[in-house]
Design an enzyme around this catalytic site. Sequence first.
Site, short mmCIF file in Angstrom:
data_model
loop_
_atom_site.label_atom_id
_atom_site.label_comp_id
_atom_site.label_asym_id
_atom_site.label_seq_id
_atom_site.Cartn_x
_atom_site.Cartn_y
_atom_site.Cartn_z
CD GLU A 88 -1.23 -0.37 3.90
OE1 GLU A 88 -2.09 -1.29 3.70
OE2 GLU A 88 -1.32 0.60 4.41
CB CYS A 329 1.88 2.49 7.59
SG CYS A 329 3.29 1.25 7.61
#
Length: 339
Positions: A88, A329
């Site tokens: 990502e 994250c």
Amino acid sequence: MNIFNFTKTELEEYLIKNNFKKYNATQIIEWVYQKNINDFNNMSNISKKLISFCDDNLFFKLPKIIKKEESKLANKYLLELDDGNKIECVLMFHDYGNSLCISSQIGCNMGCSFCESGRLKRVRNLELYELSGQILSISKYENIKIDYVVVMGIGEPFDNFENIKRFISVVIDNKMINIGQRHLTISTCGIVPKIYEFADLCTGVNLAISLHSPNDELRSSIMKINKVYNIKELFKAIDYYILKTNRRVTIEYIMLLDINDDEKCAKELAKLLKGKLVYVNLIPYNETSNFTMKRSNDFKIKKFYDILKMNNINVTIRKEMGSNLSAACGQLRANENKF
Ligand code: SF4
């Protein structure tokens, strides 16, 4: 072979080895990176022989965007790689430009106790085209220019050092991605030998350190890396980087409620950083359901900030870029994989 997996020097060597000229690499790179052409037949200034060779031996492949979460100040993307693994990255819209935070590995082995990414163990390092491909895919998808890149997403970049070195050369090359070295930041949890190597590269690329604690006892309790390289060794390496590059180092400090956010920690941090060419980024923690740690409250964050300021330490509080995103994250990937 994937054309995006070559640095300029590697492409030159590859073409020379196959009886073409060094300058052919620059021609191809200009078409690919500056004119966005992904078909060798449309490269009008290269010979038929070279087109045919490239067609037979090279292809164009970038990570595929499979999910996007949007907020006013930031977008988060889930990208799928060739082998089905997912990574990502986060695009932040600042008033000074667009900044992309990218991943460097699939998972991470550093095991920081507050980190969603670290919960997902390292599967493998990202290849060059998967690192640079995050920038290329997002800028193409959104049709925007990315002004800043930070390697601060999933993974420890210095645990993938060889590819990070190649990535830096592609990002800062003015014929390739062409983002100035001062607009690129590599963040490490503190793999000390690599900080020295990074400094010796003399690329002018920025260094950020995930510190998160002003003393060894506390740091070792939340970051395993500190048991290998303690704060004294870490700061010796930071001093070396500053001496070598004369660049200011960013110190990342996640604010964890009742863990590292009291006055004592702030004073200790101020003492540790006194007189150093550093700048502290206080980061409000993104809570996730997988960890019991909480975000410091605004009062404590402000107090911590004030103590650093009073001690003449450059400090900012990181703006939270949209709490509706799977903000931590690693969280979007974890949700997607239903970890
Ligand atoms: S904070 Fe960085 S180094 Fe630590 S586990 Fe997470 S991704 Fe890895």
